[in-house]
Design a protein around this motif. Structure first.
Motif, PDB file in Angstrom:
ATOM      1  N   ILE A  14     -54.985   1.578  23.348  1.00  0.00           N
ATOM      2  CA  ILE A  14     -56.008   1.669  22.305  1.00  0.00           C
ATOM      3  C   ILE A  14     -56.834   0.388  22.171  1.00  0.00           C
ATOM      4  N   PRO A  15     -56.229  -0.794  22.161  1.00  0.00           N
ATOM      5  CA  PRO A  15     -57.058  -2.016  22.061  1.00  0.00           C
ATOM      6  C   PRO A  15     -58.040  -2.152  23.222  1.00  0.00           C
ATOM      7  N   ALA A  16     -57.588  -1.809  24.431  1.00  0.00           N
ATOM      8  CA  ALA A  16     -58.471  -1.889  25.604  1.00  0.00           C
ATOM      9  C   ALA A  16     -59.603  -0.879  25.493  1.00  0.00           C
ATOM     10  N   ARG A  18     -60.910   0.308  22.702  1.00  0.00           N
ATOM     11  CA  ARG A  18     -61.842  -0.148  21.661  1.00  0.00           C
ATOM     12  C   ARG A  18     -62.718  -1.300  22.173  1.00  0.00           C
ATOM     13  N   LEU A  19     -62.109  -2.203  22.926  1.00  0.00           N
ATOM     14  CA  LEU A  19     -62.881  -3.318  23.468  1.00  0.00           C
ATOM     15  C   LEU A  19     -63.947  -2.817  24.428  1.00  0.00           C
ATOM     16  N   LEU A  20     -63.578  -1.895  25.317  1.00  0.00           N
ATOM     17  CA  LEU A  20     -64.549  -1.353  26.262  1.00  0.00           C
ATOM     18  C   LEU A  20     -65.651  -0.594  25.526  1.00  0.00           C
ATOM     19  N   HIS A  21     -65.284   0.147  24.498  1.00  0.00           N
ATOM     20  CA  HIS A  21     -66.275   0.864  23.690  1.00  0.00           C
ATOM     21  C   HIS A  21     -67.288  -0.112  23.099  1.00  0.00           C
ATOM     22  N   SER A  22     -66.798  -1.215  22.564  1.00  0.00           N
ATOM     23  CA  SER A  22     -67.677  -2.221  21.976  1.00  0.00           C
ATOM     24  C   SER A  22     -68.600  -2.830  23.026  1.00  0.00           C
ATOM     25  N   MET A  23     -68.063  -3.106  24.220  1.00  0.00           N
ATOM     26  CA  MET A  23     -68.850  -3.736  25.273  1.00  0.00           C
ATOM     27  C   MET A  23     -69.930  -2.794  25.799  1.00  0.00           C
ATOM     28  N   VAL A  24     -69.572  -1.524  26.027  1.00  0.00           N
ATOM     29  CA  VAL A  24     -70.551  -0.556  26.533  1.00  0.00           C
ATOM     30  C   VAL A  24     -71.630  -0.301  25.479  1.00  0.00           C
ATOM     31  N   SER A  25     -71.215  -0.173  24.226  1.00  0.00           N
ATOM     32  CA  SER A  25     -72.175   0.088  23.142  1.00  0.00           C
ATOM     33  C   SER A  25     -73.142  -1.077  22.973  1.00  0.00           C
ATOM     34  N   SER A  26     -72.639  -2.286  23.165  1.00  0.00           N
ATOM     35  CA  SER A  26     -73.497  -3.461  23.076  1.00  0.00           C
ATOM     36  C   SER A  26     -74.465  -3.525  24.251  1.00  0.00           C
ATOM     37  N   LEU A  27     -73.958  -3.149  25.436  1.00  0.00           N
ATOM     38  CA  LEU A  27     -74.771  -3.194  26.647  1.00  0.00           C
ATOM     39  C   LEU A  27     -75.829  -2.097  26.655  1.00  0.00           C
ATOM     40  N   HIS A  61     -54.245   4.583  35.413  1.00  0.00           N
ATOM     41  CA  HIS A  61     -52.919   4.950  34.899  1.00  0.00           C
ATOM     42  C   HIS A  61     -53.039   5.419  33.459  1.00  0.00           C
ATOM     43  N   LEU A  62     -52.699   6.680  33.210  1.00  0.00           N
ATOM     44  CA  LEU A  62     -52.737   7.247  31.876  1.00  0.00           C
ATOM     45  C   LEU A  62     -51.319   7.392  31.338  1.00  0.00           C
ATOM     46  N   ALA A  63     -51.217   7.768  30.065  1.00  0.00           N
ATOM     47  CA  ALA A  63     -49.910   7.764  29.410  1.00  0.00           C
ATOM     48  C   ALA A  63     -48.905   8.707  30.065  1.00  0.00           C
ATOM     49  N   ASP A  64     -49.380   9.837  30.611  1.00  0.00           N
ATOM     50  CA  ASP A  64     -48.459  10.820  31.168  1.00  0.00           C
ATOM     51  C   ASP A  64     -48.815  11.200  32.605  1.00  0.00           C
TER      52      ASP A  64
END
Length: 258
Positions: A14-16, A18-27, A61-64
């Motif tokens: 989840i933290p990763a 959210r960080l990627l979401h913030s970076m893409v949205s900013s870009l 790699h996903l959770a399952d």
């Protein structure tokens, strides 16, 4: 074609995500960016009940399961940019034409390059999305790639080969790249570390930081350091401390244990 481009992020941390979401949205603030649950089952369920986006940022790699399981099940009608902490898998995806990947921790410059590449090739995904996904699945099943085996070293009046296996580590200093042998000899290479990283076998070499790529055979030992970092000792010894940041420690441990 939709007026507003939509991108989704499939990431099990989840933290990763959210960080990627913030970076893409900013870009690309004009994009509609959404985080999708980071498991194969949940992501498949989401795609079954929603319109497919224009672009997926997909964790290997996903959770399952992994990206192959998701792509096989849903065969999305859109482009894919992989995100991964371990570049053996990224190289597999990158072997397919028009596919890109981003290594974790995500750097803004690398993200911008991947997004620009997607935008320049976007029309290809719309015109032949089925063939595109089949190529992608095939690449993940058959990760064939020929890695660099030697370098041409030159002096004033002669040339000779330096085998990749005979390099303990590469480092960059003052915009110059050096190859260091187990015996401590140094040679200047006309390649950046970024380019070397693409051409070296990821099972044998690891980019520990912006200044250095290590051969696993050169590692003497690794010890815990401050703030979750790892300090690495190599042979021959390097002139300064080799420290792996907290963001790369998991990938480094996975590489050593592969």
């Amino acid at each position: 074609m939709k007026n507003q481009l939509k991108a989704v992020i499939i990431e099990d941390e989840i933290p990763a995500a959210r960080l990627l979401h913030s970076m893409v949205s900013s870009l690309r603030p004009q994009w509609n960016v959404e985080i999708v649950p980071g498991s194969v089952d949940d992501a498949v369920a989401w795609f079954t009940s929603h319109d497919h986006p224009d672009l997926i940022f997909l964790d290997i790699h996903l959770a399952d399961g992994d990206a192959f399981d998701f792509l096989s099940a849903i065969k999305p009608k859109c482009a894919v940019i992989f995100t991964t902490a371990y570049d053996q898998y990224a190289i597999r995806a990158f072997s397919v034409n028009s596919i890109d990947y981003i290594l974790k921790p995500v750097e803004e410059k690398r993200l911008a390059e991947a997004v620009s590449k997607f935008e320049s090739l976007r029309h290809q995904y719309w015109t032949d999305s089925e063939h595109y996904i089949e190529m992608l699945l095939d690449a993940l099943k058959h990760p064939e790639k020929k890695y660099r085996s030697r370098f041409l070293i030159s002096s004033t009046d002669k040339y000779w080969p330096l085998n990749v296996e005979d390099v303990a580590y590469f480092y960059s200093e003052n915009r110059t790249t050096f190859a260091v042998t187990p015996g401590g000899k140094e040679y200047v290479l006309d390649l950046s570390l970024n380019k070397l990283e693409e051409e070296l076998d990821p099972e044998q070499f690891f980019r520990v930081n912006r200044q250095m790529i290590l051969n696993v055979d050169a590692i003497d030992r690794a010890v815990s350091s401050f703030k979750g970092r790892i300090k690495v000792m190599v042979q021959p010894p390097f002139k300064s401390d080799i420290v792996i940041s907290e963001g790369k420690t998991s990938a480094f441990k996975l590489w050593l244990n592969y």
